[in-house]
Write a protein that holds these residues in place. Sequence first.
Motif, PDB file in Angstrom:
ATOM      1  N   ALA A   1       0.805  -1.220   0.000  1.00  6.29           N
ATOM      2  CA  ALA A   1       0.000   0.000   0.000  1.00  6.29           C
ATOM      3  C   ALA A   1       0.838   1.270   0.000  1.00  6.29           C
ATOM      4  CB  ALA A   1      -0.947  -0.006   1.194  1.00  6.29           C
TER       5      ALA A   1
ATOM      6  N   LYS B   1       4.957   3.251  -4.433  1.00 10.56           N
ATOM      7  CA  LYS B   1       4.635   3.961  -5.671  1.00 10.56           C
ATOM      8  C   LYS B   1       5.678   3.553  -6.709  1.00 10.56           C
ATOM      9  CE  LYS B   1       2.604   7.952  -3.428  1.00 10.56           C
ATOM     10  NZ  LYS B   1       2.625   9.408  -3.247  1.00 10.56           N
TER      11      LYS B   1
ATOM     12  N   ILE C   1      -1.911  -5.667  -6.309  1.00  5.82           N
ATOM     13  CA  ILE C   1      -1.426  -4.304  -6.165  1.00  5.82           C
ATOM     14  C   ILE C   1      -2.270  -3.591  -5.121  1.00  5.82           C
ATOM     15  CG2 ILE C   1      -1.069  -2.098  -7.327  1.00  5.82           C
ATOM     16  CD1 ILE C   1      -0.684  -3.710  -9.924  1.00  5.82           C
ATOM     17  N   ASP C   2      -1.611  -3.180  -4.047  1.00 11.63           N
ATOM     18  CA  ASP C   2      -2.248  -2.343  -3.029  1.00 11.63           C
ATOM     19  C   ASP C   2      -1.716  -0.919  -3.119  1.00 11.63           C
ATOM     20  OD1 ASP C   2      -3.611  -4.563  -2.082  1.00 11.63           O
ATOM     21  OD2 ASP C   2      -2.149  -4.993  -0.520  1.00 11.63           O
ATOM     22  N   GLY C   3      -0.658  -0.712  -3.885  1.00  2.12           N
ATOM     23  CA  GLY C   3      -0.007   0.582  -4.008  1.00  2.12           C
ATOM     24  C   GLY C   3      -0.476   1.346  -5.239  1.00  2.12           C
ATOM     25  N   HIS C   4       0.392   2.243  -5.717  1.00  3.18           N
ATOM     26  CA  HIS C   4       0.042   3.134  -6.816  1.00  3.18           C
ATOM     27  C   HIS C   4       1.059   2.975  -7.940  1.00  3.18           C
ATOM     28  CE1 HIS C   4      -2.796   4.905  -4.037  1.00  3.18           C
ATOM     29  NE2 HIS C   4      -1.814   4.872  -3.144  1.00  3.18           N
TER      30      HIS C   4
ATOM     31  N   LEU D   1      -6.307  -5.687  -8.130  1.00  2.00           N
ATOM     32  CA  LEU D   1      -6.083  -4.324  -7.652  1.00  2.00           C
ATOM     33  C   LEU D   1      -7.018  -4.092  -6.478  1.00  2.00           C
ATOM     34  CD1 LEU D   1      -4.745  -1.520  -8.034  1.00  2.00           C
ATOM     35  CD2 LEU D   1      -6.698  -0.933  -9.485  1.00  2.00           C
TER      36      LEU D   1
ATOM     37  N   GLU E   1      -7.390   0.024  -2.119  1.00  2.00           N
ATOM     38  CA  GLU E   1      -6.396   1.029  -1.760  1.00  2.00           C
ATOM     39  C   GLU E   1      -5.499   1.393  -2.932  1.00  2.00           C
ATOM     40  OE1 GLU E   1      -4.219  -0.736   1.403  1.00  2.00           O
ATOM     41  OE2 GLU E   1      -5.986  -0.985   2.666  1.00  2.00           O
ATOM     42  N   GLY E   2      -5.490   0.573  -3.980  1.00  3.04           N
ATOM     43  CA  GLY E   2      -4.542   0.736  -5.077  1.00  3.04           C
ATOM     44  C   GLY E   2      -5.078   1.543  -6.238  1.00  3.04           C
TER      45      GLY E   2
END
Length: 152
Positions: A20, A23, A36-39, A56, A59-60
């Motif tokens: 999360a 990036k 994918i929990d991030g960006h 996804l 949070e992503g």
Amino acid sequence: MFGRKKKNQLHHHIDTLIGANTKISGDIHFTGGLRIDGHITGNIFATDDENSTLVLSNEGSIRGNIKATNVVINGTVTGPIDAQGYLELQEKAEVFGDVHYGSLEIRLGASVAGKMIHKHKRDLEGAQQSEKMITLTPATDQQTTTTKNDAP
């Protein structure tokens, strides 16, 4: 059971997790399962055509093209999605871009700002298309007259 066909089986094993607080700027090529929990700012491509699954989380986010066999979205995607097999848009999914899918499940609350395009298997489509074609010709005056004279 009871003659039902099995759904496309998702790759339930997650091989790669993007957390999360992560990036990433750049393209990602993966095999197997990717969560994918991030960006992500970049394109995401599955190199395994038959068993790839992209998940996804809510949070992503992804800003770029997505191409995988099976795709499950519950976050935000800005860009086109190409899911050759199965696409699931969960409650918090927001998609801004065109979506190509083989089979589709949309939950209440999901949104898509773009075209939804069903993908046909091209090999089967060509063969079946010729069988389904019917040539329509306009009726002639003689046929119309005969039909009118036969009516009571």
